[in-house]
Design an enzyme around this catalytic site. Sequence first.
Site, PDB file in Angstrom:
ATOM      1  CE1 TYR A 191     101.295  90.597 109.632  1.00 30.83           C
ATOM      2  CE2 TYR A 191     101.496  89.094 111.489  1.00 30.83           C
ATOM      3  CZ  TYR A 191     101.510  89.321 110.134  1.00 30.83           C
ATOM      4  OH  TYR A 191     101.736  88.278 109.288  1.00 30.83           O
ATOM      5  CG  ASP A 226     104.281  96.598  93.188  1.00 30.98           C
ATOM      6  OD1 ASP A 226     105.269  97.197  93.663  1.00 30.98           O
ATOM      7  OD2 ASP A 226     103.473  97.150  92.417  1.00 30.98           O
ATOM      8  CG  ASP A 268     105.519  82.140 103.854  1.00 27.32           C
ATOM      9  OD1 ASP A 268     106.213  82.219 104.883  1.00 27.32           O
ATOM     10  OD2 ASP A 268     104.417  81.555 103.819  1.00 27.32           O
TER      11      ASP A 268
HETATM   12  C1  IPM Z   1     105.012  83.834 110.427  1.00 31.08           C
HETATM   13  C2  IPM Z   1     103.574  83.333 110.491  1.00 31.08           C
HETATM   14  C3  IPM Z   1     102.838  84.158 111.515  1.00 31.08           C
HETATM   15  C4  IPM Z   1     102.853  85.592 111.039  1.00 31.08           C
HETATM   16  C5  IPM Z   1     101.400  83.686 111.782  1.00 31.08           C
HETATM   17  C6  IPM Z   1     101.353  82.227 112.201  1.00 31.08           C
HETATM   18  C7  IPM Z   1     100.701  84.543 112.804  1.00 31.08           C
HETATM   19  O1  IPM Z   1     102.998  83.388 109.229  1.00 31.08           O
HETATM   20  O2  IPM Z   1     105.717  83.742 111.440  1.00 31.08           O
HETATM   21  O3  IPM Z   1     105.414  84.289 109.363  1.00 31.08           O
HETATM   22  O4  IPM Z   1     102.014  86.002 110.226  1.00 31.08           O
HETATM   23  O5  IPM Z   1     103.726  86.334 111.489  1.00 31.08           O
HETATM   24 MG    MG Z   2     104.325  83.948 107.679  1.00 32.26          MG
END
Ligand code: IPM
Ligand code: MG
Length: 354
Positions: free
Chosen positions: A135, A221, A249
């Site tokens: 990142y 994975d 997520d």
């Molecule tokens: C999260 C989001 C962020 C990330 C984005 C909006 C930059 O997906 O907080 O998980 O990737 O960290």
């Molecule tokens: Mg995210």
Amino acid sequence: MKICILPGDGIGPEIMAEAVRVLQALDLRCELEEALLGGCAVDATGEPYPEATQRLAKAADAVLLGAVGGPQWDNLPRAQRPERGLLGIRQQLGLFANLRPAILYSELANASTLKPEVVAGLDILIVRELTGDIYFGQPRGIEMRAVDGHQERFGFNTMHYSESEIRRIVRVAFAAARKRNRKLCSVDKMNVLETTQLWRDVANETAAEYPDVELSHMLVDNAAMQLVRNPKQFDVLVTGNLFGDILSDEAAMLTGSIGMLPSASLDADNKGLYEPCHGSAPDIAGHGLANPLATILSVAMMLRYTFAQEDAALRIESAVRKVLALGYRTADIYEPGTQKLGTRAMGDAVLAAL
Ligand code: IPM
Ligand code: MG
């Protein structure tokens, strides 16, 4: 208690309004100051994380954030995109420890796309490193390069972690596991990526400090697969920024709706930024339909982690449970036989339960 309020974009202002009402109803002595972050900040100042917001965020004990982003800002230069504001505040405040609990409320067992018996009683915590990895790694970019004798566009990013960056997040995860079921699974891709071989080595070394916690390792994975196959095998997961983004997520969806999940991003002194795990949902913004519960639960996390107000945190969490038990649902968690509410009415229901 100095709290910086950043409603952000899309549904952000709507869900934040309900979270602030809940916070104020608790009658704690707190000072709230609102500022701009994300697309709204770009529109007002040209920058996603303007100077004035930086000042307030640095001075505050905690930051409460709605959500940032939206299609109208997607074509701006990268430095001006709303997401840069979010990454900027995480980095500037040193918020390296992102805690994302995925808890399935029993009332929502049918809202998950997985079989109820697979997810019933689910209670896992993902600890995601938040200020390092690919990142933030340099070099990065898209540029023209010679490839096989001709020029073409070339995209590149850099994954890296230092030993100390890994150790401090792994320690946070061990400490969290110690307060739970004492099981920690570290997720990496050591069969391919050197950076994550180092991750595994440091996790193993750190384990000596926490002999009462059982440490295991899993390749990312496989972890993605195990999360949908048998998520209840996990207690605490710890992983890097990119893998943690993806797995959190996935874990959120086990609980039926990402609209239910709060998060905390902490620095070394428990100063924190608290935000729902979901995004700005531009498709429903402005319609009063969004689920405010993740933001309300983020207030509970803020009271617990930054302000050590466990009682107040528990009051909010039990109010949310009660509202679900009474059959109130926003559209994202609605099922026949329950009562569908909008954002404001859901806020009212939580206030009544409080
Ligand atoms: C999260 C989001 C962020 C990330 C984005 C909006 C930059 O997906 O907080 O998980 O990737 O960290
Ligand atoms: Mg995210």
